[in-house]
Write a protein that holds these residues in place. Structure first.
Motif, PDB file in Angstrom:
ATOM      1  N   THR A  32       0.836  -1.196   0.000  1.00 13.55           N
ATOM      2  CA  THR A  32       0.000   0.000   0.000  1.00 13.55           C
ATOM      3  C   THR A  32       0.874   1.249   0.000  1.00 13.55           C
ATOM      4  O   THR A  32       2.057   1.194   0.340  1.00 13.55           O
ATOM      5  CB  THR A  32      -0.946  -0.014   1.231  1.00 13.55           C
ATOM      6  OG1 THR A  32      -1.829   1.097   1.139  1.00 13.55           O
ATOM      7  CG2 THR A  32      -0.187   0.074   2.542  1.00 13.55           C
ATOM      8  N   ASP A  33       0.296   2.361  -0.420  1.00 15.64           N
ATOM      9  CA  ASP A  33       0.988   3.644  -0.351  1.00 15.64           C
ATOM     10  C   ASP A  33      -0.084   4.710  -0.152  1.00 15.64           C
ATOM     11  O   ASP A  33      -1.210   4.556  -0.625  1.00 15.64           O
ATOM     12  CB  ASP A  33       1.768   3.917  -1.662  1.00 15.64           C
ATOM     13  CG  ASP A  33       2.835   4.986  -1.468  1.00 15.64           C
ATOM     14  OD1 ASP A  33       4.035   4.643  -1.413  1.00 15.64           O
ATOM     15  OD2 ASP A  33       2.470   6.193  -1.354  1.00 15.64           O
ATOM     16  N   LYS A  34       0.273   5.770   0.520  1.00 13.41           N
ATOM     17  CA  LYS A  34      -0.750   6.809   0.738  1.00 13.41           C
ATOM     18  C   LYS A  34      -1.050   7.549  -0.566  1.00 13.41           C
ATOM     19  O   LYS A  34      -2.086   8.174  -0.702  1.00 13.41           O
ATOM     20  CB  LYS A  34      -0.336   7.769   1.845  1.00 13.41           C
ATOM     21  CG  LYS A  34       0.767   8.711   1.474  1.00 13.41           C
ATOM     22  CD  LYS A  34       0.857   9.855   2.458  1.00 13.41           C
ATOM     23  CE  LYS A  34       1.814  10.882   1.913  1.00 13.41           C
ATOM     24  NZ  LYS A  34       2.112  11.971   2.724  1.00 13.41           N
ATOM     25  N   PRO A  91       8.913   7.099   4.408  1.00 13.67           N
ATOM     26  CA  PRO A  91      10.125   7.935   4.524  1.00 13.67           C
ATOM     27  C   PRO A  91      10.803   7.882   5.903  1.00 13.67           C
ATOM     28  O   PRO A  91      10.169   7.601   6.919  1.00 13.67           O
ATOM     29  CB  PRO A  91       9.600   9.337   4.219  1.00 13.67           C
ATOM     30  CG  PRO A  91       8.435   9.100   3.323  1.00 13.67           C
ATOM     31  CD  PRO A  91       7.775   7.854   3.845  1.00 13.67           C
ATOM     32  N   GLU A  92      12.090   8.211   5.854  1.00 14.45           N
ATOM     33  CA  GLU A  92      12.947   8.103   7.050  1.00 14.45           C
ATOM     34  C   GLU A  92      12.693   9.286   7.999  1.00 14.45           C
ATOM     35  O   GLU A  92      13.594  10.088   8.285  1.00 14.45           O
ATOM     36  CB  GLU A  92      14.414   8.058   6.570  1.00 14.45           C
ATOM     37  CG  GLU A  92      15.446   7.752   7.628  1.00 14.45           C
ATOM     38  CD  GLU A  92      15.414   6.311   8.106  1.00 14.45           C
ATOM     39  OE1 GLU A  92      14.461   5.578   7.813  1.00 14.45           O
ATOM     40  OE2 GLU A  92      16.356   5.935   8.821  1.00 14.45           O
ATOM     41  N   VAL A  93      11.474   9.406   8.449  1.00 19.47           N
ATOM     42  CA  VAL A  93      11.090  10.486   9.356  1.00 19.47           C
ATOM     43  C   VAL A  93      10.328   9.835  10.509  1.00 19.47           C
ATOM     44  O   VAL A  93       9.324   9.152  10.275  1.00 19.47           O
ATOM     45  CB  VAL A  93      10.181  11.523   8.632  1.00 19.47           C
ATOM     46  CG1 VAL A  93       9.699  12.598   9.584  1.00 19.47           C
ATOM     47  CG2 VAL A  93      10.907  12.132   7.429  1.00 19.47           C
ATOM     48  N   ILE A  96       6.433  10.114  10.808  1.00 18.07           N
ATOM     49  CA  ILE A  96       5.645   9.423   9.761  1.00 18.07           C
ATOM     50  C   ILE A  96       5.565   7.933  10.114  1.00 18.07           C
ATOM     51  O   ILE A  96       4.506   7.308  10.074  1.00 18.07           O
ATOM     52  CB  ILE A  96       6.278   9.612   8.357  1.00 18.07           C
ATOM     53  CG1 ILE A  96       6.307  11.090   7.974  1.00 18.07           C
ATOM     54  CG2 ILE A  96       5.520   8.804   7.314  1.00 18.07           C
ATOM     55  CD1 ILE A  96       6.919  11.387   6.604  1.00 18.07           C
ATOM     56  N   LYS A  97       6.697   7.372  10.512  1.00 15.93           N
ATOM     57  CA  LYS A  97       6.720   5.942  10.846  1.00 15.93           C
ATOM     58  C   LYS A  97       5.889   5.683  12.109  1.00 15.93           C
ATOM     59  O   LYS A  97       5.124   4.710  12.185  1.00 15.93           O
ATOM     60  CB  LYS A  97       8.169   5.463  11.036  1.00 15.93           C
ATOM     61  CG  LYS A  97       8.968   5.453   9.733  1.00 15.93           C
ATOM     62  CD  LYS A  97      10.351   4.890   9.939  1.00 15.93           C
ATOM     63  CE  LYS A  97      11.275   5.034   8.742  1.00 15.93           C
ATOM     64  NZ  LYS A  97      11.003   4.192   7.601  1.00 15.93           N
ATOM     65  N   ALA A  98       6.020   6.555  13.103  1.00 15.35           N
ATOM     66  CA  ALA A  98       5.280   6.365  14.359  1.00 15.35           C
ATOM     67  C   ALA A  98       3.777   6.374  14.086  1.00 15.35           C
ATOM     68  O   ALA A  98       3.037   5.515  14.597  1.00 15.35           O
ATOM     69  CB  ALA A  98       5.660   7.467  15.348  1.00 15.35           C
TER      70      ALA A  98
HETATM   71  P1  NAD Z   1      10.619   6.538  -0.938  1.00 18.03           P
HETATM   72  O1  NAD Z   1      10.418   7.985  -0.719  1.00 18.03           O
HETATM   73  O2  NAD Z   1      11.028   6.063  -2.292  1.00 18.03           O
HETATM   74  O3  NAD Z   1       9.276   5.752  -0.540  1.00 18.03           O
HETATM   75  C1  NAD Z   1       8.511   6.030   0.605  1.00 18.03           C
HETATM   76  C2  NAD Z   1       7.051   5.838   0.236  1.00 18.03           C
HETATM   77  O4  NAD Z   1       6.229   5.911   1.402  1.00 18.03           O
HETATM   78  C3  NAD Z   1       6.525   6.910  -0.741  1.00 18.03           C
HETATM   79  O5  NAD Z   1       6.021   6.258  -1.891  1.00 18.03           O
HETATM   80  C4  NAD Z   1       5.422   7.610   0.036  1.00 18.03           C
HETATM   81  O6  NAD Z   1       4.311   8.014  -0.780  1.00 18.03           O
HETATM   82  C5  NAD Z   1       5.015   6.514   1.027  1.00 18.03           C
HETATM   83  N1  NAD Z   1       4.334   7.008   2.212  1.00 18.03           N
HETATM   84  C6  NAD Z   1       4.573   8.134   2.927  1.00 18.03           C
HETATM   85  N2  NAD Z   1       3.729   8.204   3.981  1.00 18.03           N
HETATM   86  C7  NAD Z   1       2.946   7.104   3.919  1.00 18.03           C
HETATM   87  C8  NAD Z   1       1.864   6.629   4.691  1.00 18.03           C
HETATM   88  N3  NAD Z   1       1.445   7.309   5.751  1.00 18.03           N
HETATM   89  N4  NAD Z   1       1.282   5.441   4.340  1.00 18.03           N
HETATM   90  C9  NAD Z   1       1.715   4.753   3.262  1.00 18.03           C
HETATM   91  N5  NAD Z   1       2.729   5.173   2.470  1.00 18.03           N
HETATM   92  C10 NAD Z   1       3.329   6.326   2.788  1.00 18.03           C
HETATM   93  O7  NAD Z   1      11.676   6.064   0.167  1.00 18.03           O
HETATM   94  P2  NAD Z   1      12.571   4.730   0.180  1.00 18.03           P
HETATM   95  O8  NAD Z   1      13.885   5.007  -0.407  1.00 18.03           O
HETATM   96  O9  NAD Z   1      11.757   3.596  -0.335  1.00 18.03           O
HETATM   97  O10 NAD Z   1      12.821   4.579   1.760  1.00 18.03           O
HETATM   98  C11 NAD Z   1      11.848   4.016   2.605  1.00 18.03           C
HETATM   99  C12 NAD Z   1      12.511   3.571   3.886  1.00 18.03           C
HETATM  100  O11 NAD Z   1      13.504   2.581   3.580  1.00 18.03           O
HETATM  101  C13 NAD Z   1      13.236   4.687   4.659  1.00 18.03           C
HETATM  102  O12 NAD Z   1      13.114   4.451   6.027  1.00 18.03           O
HETATM  103  C14 NAD Z   1      14.682   4.504   4.207  1.00 18.03           C
HETATM  104  O13 NAD Z   1      15.604   5.006   5.153  1.00 18.03           O
HETATM  105  C15 NAD Z   1      14.755   2.993   4.138  1.00 18.03           C
HETATM  106  N6  NAD Z   1      15.826   2.485   3.275  1.00 18.03           N
HETATM  107  C16 NAD Z   1      16.108   3.106   2.093  1.00 18.03           C
HETATM  108  C17 NAD Z   1      17.125   2.582   1.295  1.00 18.03           C
HETATM  109  C18 NAD Z   1      17.448   3.230  -0.040  1.00 18.03           C
HETATM  110  O14 NAD Z   1      18.438   2.800  -0.663  1.00 18.03           O
HETATM  111  N7  NAD Z   1      16.674   4.177  -0.513  1.00 18.03           N
HETATM  112  C19 NAD Z   1      17.833   1.442   1.686  1.00 18.03           C
HETATM  113  C20 NAD Z   1      17.489   0.811   2.877  1.00 18.03           C
HETATM  114  C21 NAD Z   1      16.475   1.347   3.673  1.00 18.03           C
END
Ligand code: NAD
Length: 299
Positions: A32-34, A91-93, A96-98
């Motif tokens: 899923t994605d928002k 996202p790494e915030v 948002i995760k909480a």
């Molecule tokens: P990204 O921005 O590509 O994807 C994040 C997705 O989450 C977006 O599509 C966004 O629309 C969605 N989102 C935001 N809020 C949401 C919600 N409330 N409900 C559902 N979906 C929501 O980011 P990413 O690179 O995929 O990173 C995601 C996580 O993985 C982060 O914590 C990052 O640190 C970690 N991570 C990233 C990498 C990398 O190489 N990019 C590697 C390992 C871990």
């Protein structure tokens, strides 16, 4: 194994790769994605990745059919209700995760295990806020998930041993090699990788060489398969920035301090490959160093 249905929250770079990998291994997978447009694009990316793999002889039609059968995109968190394991990849915030984990805790039955794919946040802090810390782990995948074999797996004090054992079995079942890490900011790989990536940005800021030449230096001089500036573009400029900020706040060491150029690139929306521009400019004909625009941005 009691884990058979997987829910993935977030269908960006990592979520799509995680969903693909779980579905390919035979797990019923919901993602899923928002943002519905991103969800659709993420699912399309999974199938075009497989199709390119088929053309190159690295994937099979059978893999495509398995993923088609096992993978479903859903538009609400509520539709993850039957899942045994939720993997969060938003996202790494922290907030948002909480919020996601608190919502999921209200929706999902108590047996469901929660995992975060965070790169740098403390698993114990997320677990605490999730309302089910005994069923909480970190599973840190690497990009591109269908290709990279490592996962860093994080057990906190509260994680039940049987939950952790289930998670390790699941990780092996999707074809990954787990390493067990302490719950420390950045785990193993990002503790080592982040200073290296930031140093490459500093090298560019100091005009030591062009974008392409810095990458070439590392590839040919150190034998790395990919240069650091290309890697930042693949990981995502904002993800590298968030990760380094979190590590700087934790360790107070200059090597984790994000260079100003990364912030300016984020403000411009130059997030790397996913936005079509970062250290390189991407087009259907390939990637070229974005030196001129980056130099102007540093002024
Ligand atoms: P990204 O921005 O590509 O994807 C994040 C997705 O989450 C977006 O599509 C966004 O629309 C969605 N989102 C935001 N809020 C949401 C919600 N409330 N409900 C559902 N979906 C929501 O980011 P990413 O690179 O995929 O990173 C995601 C996580 O993985 C982060 O914590 C990052 O640190 C970690 N991570 C990233 C990498 C990398 O190489 N990019 C590697 C390992 C871990």
């Amino acid at each position: 194994m009691s884990i058979s249905k997987i829910g993935v929250a977030g269908c960006g770079l990592m979520g799509a790769g995680i969903a693909h990998t779980c579905a390919r291994a035979g797990f019923t997978t919901f993602v899923t994605d928002k943002n519905q447009e991103i969800l659709g694009k993420g699912i399309n990316r999974i199938f075009s990745f497989i199709d390119k793999g088929i053309e190159k002889g690295k994937a099979t039609l059978e893999e495509r059919r398995t993923v088609e059968k096992n993978l479903t995109g859903v538009d609400k968190l509520e539709e993850l209700i039957d899942c045994d394991l939720i993997i969060e990849a938003v996202p790494e915030v922290f907030q948002i995760k909480a919020d996601i984990f608190q919502n999921l805790n209200n929706i999902l039955p108590a047996r469901c295990i929660f995992a975060s794919n965070t790169s740098s946040l403390k698993i114990s802090n997320l677990a605490e806020i999730s309302g089910r810390k005994d069923k909480f782990v970190g599973i840190h995948f690497f990009n591109p998930v269908p290709v990279m074999n490592l996962t860093e797996v994080i057990k906190i004090e509260a994680t039940k041993p049987e939950v952790f054992a289930e998670v390790l079995t699941f990780i092996k079942a999707i074809g990954k090699t787990p390493i067990v890490c302490q719950d420390s900011t950045g785990f193993v790989v990002n503790r080592l990788l982040t200073p290296y990536l930031l140093d490459a940005v500093r090298a560019f800021e100091a005009r030591l060489a062009s974008v392409t030449d810095i990458d070439t230096a590392v590839k040919l001089g150190l034998g790395y398969p990919m240069g650091p500036l290309t890697l930042i573009d693949y990981v995502g400029v904002e993800t590298v920035h968030h990760t380094s900020e979190i590590m700087e706040n934790e360790y107070h060491l200059p090597q984790y301090c994000p260079p100003a150029l990364l912030r300016r690139m984020m403000d411009k929306g130059w997030l790397g490959k996913k936005s079509g521009k970062g250290f390189y400019v991407y087009s259907s004909t390939g990637a070229v160093g974005n030196d001129d625009e980056l130099t102007a941005l540093m002024k």
